[in-house]
Scaffold this active site. Structure first.
Site, PDB file in Angstrom:
ATOM      1  CE  LYS A  71      -2.424 -11.389  -6.297  1.00 17.22           C
ATOM      2  NZ  LYS A  71      -1.561 -11.646  -7.451  1.00 17.22           N
TER       3      LYS A  71
ATOM      4  CG  ASP B 128      -0.530  -8.247  -7.259  1.00 19.62           C
ATOM      5  OD1 ASP B 128      -0.313  -9.031  -8.180  1.00 19.62           O
ATOM      6  OD2 ASP B 128      -1.470  -7.414  -7.310  1.00 19.62           O
TER       7      ASP B 128
HETATM    8  N1  LIG Z   1       4.712  -8.332  -9.423  1.00 18.04           N
HETATM    9  C1  LIG Z   1       4.607  -9.570  -9.900  1.00 18.04           C
HETATM   10  O1  LIG Z   1       5.511 -10.384  -9.769  1.00 18.04           O
HETATM   11  C2  LIG Z   1       3.389  -9.978 -10.627  1.00 18.04           C
HETATM   12  C3  LIG Z   1       2.404  -9.075 -10.968  1.00 18.04           C
HETATM   13  N2  LIG Z   1       1.367  -9.478 -11.767  1.00 18.04           N
HETATM   14  C4  LIG Z   1       0.349  -8.528 -12.179  1.00 18.04           C
HETATM   15  O2  LIG Z   1       0.948  -7.511 -12.973  1.00 18.04           O
HETATM   16  C5  LIG Z   1       0.221  -6.275 -12.821  1.00 18.04           C
HETATM   17  C6  LIG Z   1       1.158  -5.167 -12.393  1.00 18.04           C
HETATM   18  O3  LIG Z   1       1.756  -5.515 -11.154  1.00 18.04           O
HETATM   19  P1  LIG Z   1       3.106  -4.837 -10.636  1.00 18.04           P
HETATM   20  O4  LIG Z   1       3.886  -4.322 -11.775  1.00 18.04           O
HETATM   21  O5  LIG Z   1       3.722  -5.794  -9.702  1.00 18.04           O
HETATM   22  O6  LIG Z   1       2.530  -3.636  -9.762  1.00 18.04           O
HETATM   23  P2  LIG Z   1       3.169  -2.198  -9.476  1.00 18.04           P
HETATM   24  O7  LIG Z   1       2.457  -1.691  -8.294  1.00 18.04           O
HETATM   25  O8  LIG Z   1       4.646  -2.294  -9.464  1.00 18.04           O
HETATM   26  O9  LIG Z   1       2.749  -1.370 -10.769  1.00 18.04           O
HETATM   27  C7  LIG Z   1       1.423  -1.264 -11.141  1.00 18.04           C
HETATM   28  C8  LIG Z   1       1.319  -0.360 -12.338  1.00 18.04           C
HETATM   29  O10 LIG Z   1      -0.001  -0.419 -12.847  1.00 18.04           O
HETATM   30  C9  LIG Z   1      -0.617   0.888 -12.764  1.00 18.04           C
HETATM   31  N3  LIG Z   1      -2.015   0.775 -12.329  1.00 18.04           N
HETATM   32  C10 LIG Z   1      -2.484   0.231 -11.184  1.00 18.04           C
HETATM   33  N4  LIG Z   1      -3.816   0.350 -11.124  1.00 18.04           N
HETATM   34  C11 LIG Z   1      -4.172   1.001 -12.246  1.00 18.04           C
HETATM   35  C12 LIG Z   1      -5.389   1.411 -12.767  1.00 18.04           C
HETATM   36  N5  LIG Z   1      -6.540   1.187 -12.113  1.00 18.04           N
HETATM   37  N6  LIG Z   1      -5.392   2.043 -13.978  1.00 18.04           N
HETATM   38  C13 LIG Z   1      -4.223   2.274 -14.651  1.00 18.04           C
HETATM   39  N7  LIG Z   1      -3.036   1.891 -14.190  1.00 18.04           N
HETATM   40  C14 LIG Z   1      -3.012   1.269 -13.016  1.00 18.04           C
HETATM   41  C15 LIG Z   1       0.189   1.631 -11.712  1.00 18.04           C
HETATM   42  O11 LIG Z   1      -0.003   3.032 -11.879  1.00 18.04           O
HETATM   43  P3  LIG Z   1      -0.261   3.954 -10.591  1.00 18.04           P
HETATM   44  O12 LIG Z   1       1.064   4.029  -9.923  1.00 18.04           O
HETATM   45  O13 LIG Z   1      -0.736   5.246 -11.145  1.00 18.04           O
HETATM   46  O14 LIG Z   1      -1.294   3.269  -9.746  1.00 18.04           O
HETATM   47  C16 LIG Z   1       1.577   1.102 -12.016  1.00 18.04           C
HETATM   48  O15 LIG Z   1       2.138   1.710 -13.139  1.00 18.04           O
HETATM   49  C17 LIG Z   1      -0.925  -6.599 -11.868  1.00 18.04           C
HETATM   50  O16 LIG Z   1      -2.040  -7.036 -12.608  1.00 18.04           O
HETATM   51  C18 LIG Z   1      -0.369  -7.791 -11.077  1.00 18.04           C
HETATM   52  O17 LIG Z   1      -1.398  -8.567 -10.507  1.00 18.04           O
HETATM   53  C19 LIG Z   1       1.277 -10.744 -12.251  1.00 18.04           C
HETATM   54  C20 LIG Z   1       2.215 -11.677 -11.934  1.00 18.04           C
HETATM   55  C21 LIG Z   1       3.280 -11.400 -11.010  1.00 18.04           C
HETATM   56  O1  LIG Z   2       5.355 -14.614  -6.601  1.00 20.23           O
HETATM   57  C1  LIG Z   2       4.276 -14.870  -6.098  1.00 20.23           C
HETATM   58  O2  LIG Z   2       4.104 -15.687  -5.213  1.00 20.23           O
HETATM   59  C2  LIG Z   2       3.030 -14.118  -6.485  1.00 20.23           C
HETATM   60  C3  LIG Z   2       2.949 -13.638  -7.877  1.00 20.23           C
HETATM   61  C4  LIG Z   2       1.559 -13.169  -8.123  1.00 20.23           C
HETATM   62  O3  LIG Z   2       0.923 -12.601  -7.256  1.00 20.23           O
HETATM   63  C5  LIG Z   2       0.950 -13.445  -9.400  1.00 20.23           C
HETATM   64  O4  LIG Z   2       1.434 -14.333 -10.106  1.00 20.23           O
HETATM   65  O5  LIG Z   2      -0.066 -12.801  -9.723  1.00 20.23           O
END
Ligand SMILES: NC(=O)C1=CN([C@@H]2O[C@H](COP(=O)(O)OP(=O)(O)OC[C@H]3O[C@@H](n4cnc5c(N)ncnc54)[C@H](OP(=O)(O)O)[C@@H]3O)[C@@H](O)[C@H]2O)C=CC1
Ligand SMILES: O=C(O)CCC(=O)C(=O)O
Length: 447
Positions: free
Chosen positions: A126, A166
């Site tokens: 990561k 992420d």
């Molecule tokens: N993208 C992927 O493929 C993957 C993502 N994840 C996990 O999923 C989660 C979301 O990721 P992703 O959708 O890609 O990220 P994005 O940046 O697309 O979206 C993140 C969302 O979470 C909100 N957020 C972030 N920090 C906070 C906080 N401290 N309090 C409240 N809301 C918050 C953001 O709001 P704001 O804009 O106001 O910050 C936004 O709505 C994370 O935990 C990530 O690690 C897991 C597996 C794969």
């Molecule tokens: O697609 C990837 O390699 C990363 C996805 C990721 O960061 C996660 O699973 O939390």
């Protein structure tokens, strides 16, 4: 907690002072995996878990760049190469002001188990930066991504370490980083996943984490003869994972009534339809705006400032925003309101008290390392397509994603079923993830 788990955690805490998120992730694994090791001599005496909590490599670097006003900015960059026993390091890059060593080590540690569960050959890593993308121009985002990759490129490669997105890193940022890698290394390889379709990306990768989370919940619900049909669903977040969780839950007959960001949540009692979701996508993916803009267009909905959506009555909850966004009190509230299923789309969104509450109530609860593994699994499929120099259809990738999520569910049931038939998905995911990595480490000797 047993004495051996206590002693293990004390030793890890001593070496990792001031890393609360990392310790939280390690504790959850140790509590389930150490008792398993104690019953299986094959895994004893080789310091397997002790080795797994120690990153193979931590890279930390300076990122200097110039903003639109001509001022020099400095940020901190990281890549944690946690474990490569079963494949090249693989895991996302996060751009958020909260990023630090503890958060990235927790994410990298979770990634090792998650990637193992996908059944694909990917180690865990990561990375990220404390850079805040909010309010930055497109030019500043590009300049920052280029400066970040100028250093990172020397540590990664298609067979070494393959980053992806992420929080704060989506298709736009992956594109800018890929462009810089290609320029500096003069090679066109699948060094990043989540790429644009025209330069090696996979269909379904943007959808995969959210879809996979819903497929996993579908598998859990099926064990109780239930489905999404007619269920009320509460989702947190409004980014990549949340958007596609909302889309798939709606397609399967659920009514999603919330979405959120760090400023609060919107509640739409009529449900977030496909048309309304398209508007959320416009707010978030095109204008990089705030979720409260939703109520200006859909005045029947309300915006609840500064709060999280867990107070809303629902059957199914999908936390899709960030770590520790659902605490013990909120877990109790969900259960009191009749919630029967929680599937984590984010990484470690439930605090330890919340997890304990869900398991004690014996509801269907899936930890992120199992239920959000569809994203990295589809990244693995992107790597396969890049190696083959072929592109699979939407249907083919979705079919593989479906199968992977079912297989992960099966592995959790295999290792997590208790004497009374209750499935502890936390225990199941941790042990199933551990076994594959541990077997590979045993076969490769002490390295
Ligand atoms: N993208 C992927 O493929 C993957 C993502 N994840 C996990 O999923 C989660 C979301 O990721 P992703 O959708 O890609 O990220 P994005 O940046 O697309 O979206 C993140 C969302 O979470 C909100 N957020 C972030 N920090 C906070 C906080 N401290 N309090 C409240 N809301 C918050 C953001 O709001 P704001 O804009 O106001 O910050 C936004 O709505 C994370 O935990 C990530 O690690 C897991 C597996 C794969
Ligand atoms: O697609 C990837 O390699 C990363 C996805 C990721 O960061 C996660 O699973 O939390």
């Amino acid at each position: 907690m047993s004495q051996s788990v206590n002693a293990f955690l004390e030793a890890v805490a001593k070496r990792n002072a001031n890393e609360p998120e990392f310790m939280q992730a390690v504790r959850e694994v140790a509590e389930t995996v150490i008792p398993f090791i104690e019953k299986n001599p094959k895994y004893q005496g080789k310091m397997l878990l002790e080795r797994m909590v120690e990153p193979e490599r931590v890279i930390m670097f300076r990122i200097a760049w110039i903003d639109d006003a001509g001022n020099t900015q400095v940020n901190r960059g990281f890549r944690i190469q946690m474990n490569s026993a079963i494949g090249p390091y693989k895991g996302g890059i996060r751009f958020h002001p909260s990023v630090n060593l503890s958060i990235l080590k927790f994410l990298a540690f979770e990634q090792v188990f998650k990637n193992s569960l996908t059944t694909l050959p990917m180690g865990g890593g990561k990375g990220g930066s404390d850079f805040d993308p909010k309010g930055k121009s497109d030019n500043e985002i590009m300049k920052f991504c280029q400066a970040f990759m100028t250093e990172l490129q020397r540590h990664i490669g298609a067979d070494t370490d393959v980053p992806a997105g992420d929080i704060g890193v989506g298709g736009r940022e992956v594109g800018y980083m890929f462009g810089q890698y290609k320029k500096l290394r003069n090679e066109f390889t699948g060094v990043l996943t989540g790429k644009g379709i025209s330069f090696g990306g996979s269909l379904i990768r943007p959808e995969a984490t959210g879809y996979g989370d819903v497929y996993f919940a579908q598998n859990m619900l099926a064990t109780k003869g239930q489905s999404f049909e007619g269920k009320t669903v509460v989702v947190s977040g409004s980014g990549n994972v949340a958007q596609y969780a909302i889309e798939k839950a709606t397609q399967l007959g659920g009514k999603v009534v919330t979405a959120s960001d760090s400023s609060g949540y919107i509640y739409d009692a009529d449900g977030i339809t496909t048309e309304k979701l398209a508007y959320i996508m416009e707010i978030k993916n095109v204008r990089y705006g705030r979720i409260n803009e939703y109520v200006a267009k859909y005045p029947n909905a309300k915006f609840v400032e500064g709060k999280r959506p867990w107070e809303v009555k629902c059957d199914i909850a999908l936390p899709c925003a960030t770590q520790n966004e659902l605490n013990g009190e909120e877990a109790k509230m969900l259960i009191a309101n009749g919630c029967i299923c929680v599937a984590e789309g984010a990484n470690m969104p439930s605090t330890p008290e919340a997890v304990e509450t869900f398991i004690a109530a014996k509801i269907l609860f899936a930890p992120g390392k199992a239920s959000n593994a569809g994203g990295v699994a589809t990244s693995g499929l992107e790597m396969s397509q890049n190696s083959l120099r072929l592109s699979w259809t939407r249907e083919e990738v979705d079919q593989r994603l479906h199968k992977i999520m079912s297989d992960i569910h099966e592995a959790c049931v295999k290792y997590g079923t208790e004497a009374d038939g209750f499935v502890d998905y936390v225990k199941g995911a941790n042990i199933a993830g551990f076994v594959k990595v541990a077997d590979a480490m045993l076969a490769q000797g002490v390295v």
